[in-house]
Design a protein around this motif. Structure first.
Motif, mmCIF file in Angstrom:
data_model
loop_
_atom_site.group_PDB
_atom_site.id
_atom_site.type_symbol
_atom_site.label_atom_id
_atom_site.label_comp_id
_atom_site.label_asym_id
_atom_site.label_seq_id
_atom_site.Cartn_x
_atom_site.Cartn_y
_atom_site.Cartn_z
ATOM 1 N N ALA A 36 39.439 46.308 40.810
ATOM 2 C CA ALA A 36 40.630 46.707 40.054
ATOM 3 C C ALA A 36 40.531 46.125 38.651
ATOM 4 O O ALA A 36 40.086 44.986 38.484
ATOM 5 C CB ALA A 36 41.899 46.208 40.733
ATOM 6 N N VAL A 37 40.942 46.926 37.673
ATOM 7 C CA VAL A 37 40.970 46.480 36.280
ATOM 8 C C VAL A 37 42.252 47.004 35.646
ATOM 9 O O VAL A 37 42.605 48.169 35.813
ATOM 10 C CB VAL A 37 39.770 47.025 35.465
ATOM 11 C CG1 VAL A 37 39.849 46.580 34.008
ATOM 12 C CG2 VAL A 37 38.438 46.632 36.091
ATOM 13 N N ILE A 103 44.763 43.342 44.234
ATOM 14 C CA ILE A 103 44.484 44.697 43.742
ATOM 15 C C ILE A 103 45.791 45.411 43.416
ATOM 16 O O ILE A 103 45.911 46.044 42.363
ATOM 17 C CB ILE A 103 43.632 45.469 44.763
ATOM 18 C CG1 ILE A 103 42.223 44.882 44.814
ATOM 19 C CG2 ILE A 103 43.609 46.961 44.440
ATOM 20 C CD1 ILE A 103 41.373 45.376 45.971
ATOM 21 N N HIS A 104 46.774 45.310 44.299
ATOM 22 C CA HIS A 104 48.071 45.944 44.058
ATOM 23 C C HIS A 104 48.703 45.384 42.779
ATOM 24 O O HIS A 104 49.224 46.150 41.949
ATOM 25 C CB HIS A 104 49.002 45.730 45.257
ATOM 26 C CG HIS A 104 50.356 46.326 45.065
ATOM 27 N ND1 HIS A 104 50.600 47.674 45.199
ATOM 28 C CD2 HIS A 104 51.539 45.763 44.730
ATOM 29 C CE1 HIS A 104 51.878 47.912 44.945
ATOM 30 N NE2 HIS A 104 52.464 46.765 44.652
ATOM 31 N N TYR A 105 48.657 44.067 42.608
ATOM 32 C CA TYR A 105 49.221 43.429 41.426
ATOM 33 C C TYR A 105 48.539 43.948 40.154
ATOM 34 O O TYR A 105 49.202 44.305 39.179
ATOM 35 C CB TYR A 105 49.055 41.907 41.534
ATOM 36 C CG TYR A 105 49.500 41.164 40.300
ATOM 37 C CD1 TYR A 105 50.852 40.976 40.029
ATOM 38 C CD2 TYR A 105 48.569 40.650 39.407
ATOM 39 C CE1 TYR A 105 51.259 40.290 38.887
ATOM 40 C CE2 TYR A 105 48.967 39.966 38.270
ATOM 41 C CZ TYR A 105 50.310 39.790 38.015
ATOM 42 O OH TYR A 105 50.717 39.126 36.884
ATOM 43 N N VAL A 106 47.229 44.016 40.152
ATOM 44 C CA VAL A 106 46.485 44.457 38.967
ATOM 45 C C VAL A 106 46.753 45.935 38.665
ATOM 46 O O VAL A 106 46.973 46.306 37.514
ATOM 47 C CB VAL A 106 44.976 44.194 39.141
ATOM 48 C CG1 VAL A 106 44.154 44.881 38.061
ATOM 49 C CG2 VAL A 106 44.710 42.688 39.136
ATOM 50 N N TRP A 117 41.957 50.956 35.970
ATOM 51 C CA TRP A 117 40.812 51.571 36.634
ATOM 52 C C TRP A 117 40.639 50.955 38.015
ATOM 53 O O TRP A 117 40.860 49.760 38.220
ATOM 54 C CB TRP A 117 39.530 51.342 35.819
ATOM 55 C CG TRP A 117 38.329 51.953 36.458
ATOM 56 C CD1 TRP A 117 37.884 53.218 36.301
ATOM 57 C CD2 TRP A 117 37.445 51.323 37.390
ATOM 58 N NE1 TRP A 117 36.768 53.411 37.081
ATOM 59 C CE2 TRP A 117 36.473 52.263 37.754
ATOM 60 C CE3 TRP A 117 37.385 50.047 37.954
ATOM 61 C CZ2 TRP A 117 35.460 51.981 38.642
ATOM 62 C CZ3 TRP A 117 36.376 49.744 38.846
ATOM 63 C CH2 TRP A 117 35.420 50.714 39.181
ATOM 64 N N GLU A 118 40.257 51.825 38.972
ATOM 65 C CA GLU A 118 39.912 51.357 40.315
ATOM 66 C C GLU A 118 38.717 52.155 40.816
ATOM 67 O O GLU A 118 38.436 53.244 40.298
ATOM 68 C CB GLU A 118 41.108 51.495 41.264
ATOM 69 C CG GLU A 118 41.582 52.915 41.458
ATOM 70 C CD GLU A 118 42.813 52.955 42.337
ATOM 71 O OE1 GLU A 118 42.787 52.409 43.460
ATOM 72 O OE2 GLU A 118 43.818 53.559 41.911
ATOM 73 N N PRO A 122 36.396 57.868 37.584
ATOM 74 C CA PRO A 122 35.180 57.961 36.766
ATOM 75 C C PRO A 122 34.926 56.669 36.008
ATOM 76 O O PRO A 122 35.864 55.972 35.616
ATOM 77 C CB PRO A 122 35.480 59.096 35.796
ATOM 78 C CG PRO A 122 36.612 59.853 36.392
ATOM 79 C CD PRO A 122 37.367 58.878 37.252
ATOM 80 N N VAL A 123 33.658 56.357 35.845
ATOM 81 C CA VAL A 123 33.280 55.204 35.032
ATOM 82 C C VAL A 123 33.606 55.546 33.586
ATOM 83 O O VAL A 123 33.412 56.673 33.152
ATOM 84 C CB VAL A 123 31.783 54.892 35.218
ATOM 85 C CG1 VAL A 123 31.328 53.818 34.253
ATOM 86 C CG2 VAL A 123 31.511 54.479 36.653
#
Length: 124
Positions: A36-37, A103-106, A117-118, A122-123
């Motif tokens: 996650a980002v 992951i949910h927080y991010v 992004w997850e 797409p990259v």
């Protein structure tokens, strides 16, 4: 508390997209898995899966170092000589619940993210 060396720097969407692409390249090069980002105008959050038990500060330092290189190349070195504060949270997510919560927080709990992004998207 973070200590800044100069006036605050802000990541607009264009800079955030460049940083995301570099995070993806850094993770691929290191053999890490981004989960996650979220990149906001003044900070970012990552959840990354890393083999072994490396020092979290080293992992964060690698992401910051490579992102700095791309930002400097594209936009020039900032007056403060750095894009980031020296600090940053580096919590290990030790089990599946902690990872899912992280992951949910991010992905879902950041105010006004420039880029989210997850895996499966797409990259950049």
């Amino acid at each position: 508390r973070s200590r800044m060396k100069g006036p605050p720097l802000y990541l607009d969407v264009e800079k955030a997209e460049a940083v995301l692409k570099q995070f993806q390249e850094t993770a691929a090069y290191r053999g890490w898995k981004l989960l996650a980002v979220s990149i906001m105008f003044n900070h970012f959050h990552l959840v990354v899966e890393v083999a072994g038990d490396p020092e979290p500060g080293k992992v964060l330092g690698d992401f910051k170092a490579y992102a700095t290189r791309i930002l400097n190349r594209l936009y020039g070195r900032p007056p403060s000589e750095t894009w980031w504060t020296a600090e940053g949270s580096k919590r290990k997510l030790r089990d599946e619940k902690a990872r899912a919560d992280g992951i949910h927080y991010v992905l879902k709990k950041q105010p006004n993210p420039s880029v989210v992004w997850e895996p499966g998207e797409p990259v950049a």
